[in-house]
Design a protein around this motif. Sequence first.
Motif, PDB file in Angstrom:
ATOM      1  N   TYR A   2       9.023  -4.028   5.254  1.00 39.52           N
ATOM      2  CA  TYR A   2       8.444  -2.463   5.302  1.00 39.52           C
ATOM      3  C   TYR A   2       9.289  -1.502   6.090  1.00 39.52           C
ATOM      4  CZ  TYR A   2       4.459   0.973   4.924  1.00 39.52           C
ATOM      5  OH  TYR A   2       3.757   1.885   4.528  1.00 39.52           O
ATOM      6  N   ASN A  48       0.751   0.544  11.976  1.00 36.93           N
ATOM      7  CA  ASN A  48       0.532  -0.798  12.220  1.00 36.93           C
ATOM      8  C   ASN A  48       1.131  -1.699  10.931  1.00 36.93           C
ATOM      9  OD1 ASN A  48      -0.768  -0.141  14.388  1.00 36.93           O
ATOM     10  ND2 ASN A  48      -2.720  -0.040  13.601  1.00 36.93           N
ATOM     11  N   VAL A  49       0.918  -1.425   9.932  1.00 34.83           N
ATOM     12  CA  VAL A  49       1.751  -2.139   8.876  1.00 34.83           C
ATOM     13  C   VAL A  49       3.049  -2.033   8.969  1.00 34.83           C
ATOM     14  CG1 VAL A  49       2.318  -2.067   6.333  1.00 34.83           C
ATOM     15  CG2 VAL A  49      -0.008  -1.365   7.012  1.00 34.83           C
ATOM     16  N   TYR A  80      -0.650   3.204   8.614  1.00 33.73           N
ATOM     17  CA  TYR A  80       0.753   2.671   8.038  1.00 33.73           C
ATOM     18  C   TYR A  80       1.778   2.223   9.060  1.00 33.73           C
ATOM     19  CZ  TYR A  80      -0.955   3.589   3.256  1.00 33.73           C
ATOM     20  OH  TYR A  80      -1.843   3.625   2.352  1.00 33.73           O
ATOM     21  N   TYR A 137       7.128   3.703   4.664  1.00 30.77           N
ATOM     22  CA  TYR A 137       6.080   4.247   5.617  1.00 30.77           C
ATOM     23  C   TYR A 137       5.720   6.093   5.226  1.00 30.77           C
ATOM     24  CZ  TYR A 137       4.128   6.671   9.681  1.00 30.77           C
ATOM     25  OH  TYR A 137       3.503   7.396  10.597  1.00 30.77           O
ATOM     26  N   LYS A 148       3.825  -4.731  11.673  1.00 30.75           N
ATOM     27  CA  LYS A 148       3.609  -6.207  11.336  1.00 30.75           C
ATOM     28  C   LYS A 148       4.516  -6.765  10.435  1.00 30.75           C
ATOM     29  CE  LYS A 148      -0.066  -9.189   9.667  1.00 30.75           C
ATOM     30  NZ  LYS A 148      -1.406  -9.483   9.109  1.00 30.75           N
ATOM     31  N   TYR A 149       4.879  -5.833   9.544  1.00 31.72           N
ATOM     32  CA  TYR A 149       5.816  -6.092   8.395  1.00 31.72           C
ATOM     33  C   TYR A 149       7.259  -5.581   8.625  1.00 31.72           C
ATOM     34  CZ  TYR A 149       1.594  -7.884   6.516  1.00 31.72           C
ATOM     35  OH  TYR A 149       0.438  -8.497   5.903  1.00 31.72           O
TER      36      TYR A 149
END
Length: 98
Positions: free
Chosen positions: A28, A19-20, A17, A33, A23-24
């Motif tokens: 995000y 890394n998510v 999460y 998170y 990236k976003y």
Amino acid sequence: MEHIIKHWAARKIYTFYGNVAKKYRHTYDRTDYKRNVSDALNDIYRIENGLLRREPTLARWKEKGYNMANTDKWYYAYTFDGETVTVVDACHAQNMHE
């Protein structure tokens, strides 16, 4: 029933999460998170009490004799000894490959 979450398994969830979030980063946020990490960790407490035991699909889990349980997003490798579930690894559904 006692549940033990090994550091490696928890680290996989936090890292995924994280890394998510990188990236976003424009869509995000920290709330997303925290919610996603919390949901993934709370699902662990349903192992052997709501999440069914399955045959591991990853060879590395099968070789070590782990059991596997999954939700719609996460797969957990664990051992079960009497009243203790020890989660030793976690893998997000999109990364379930050798």
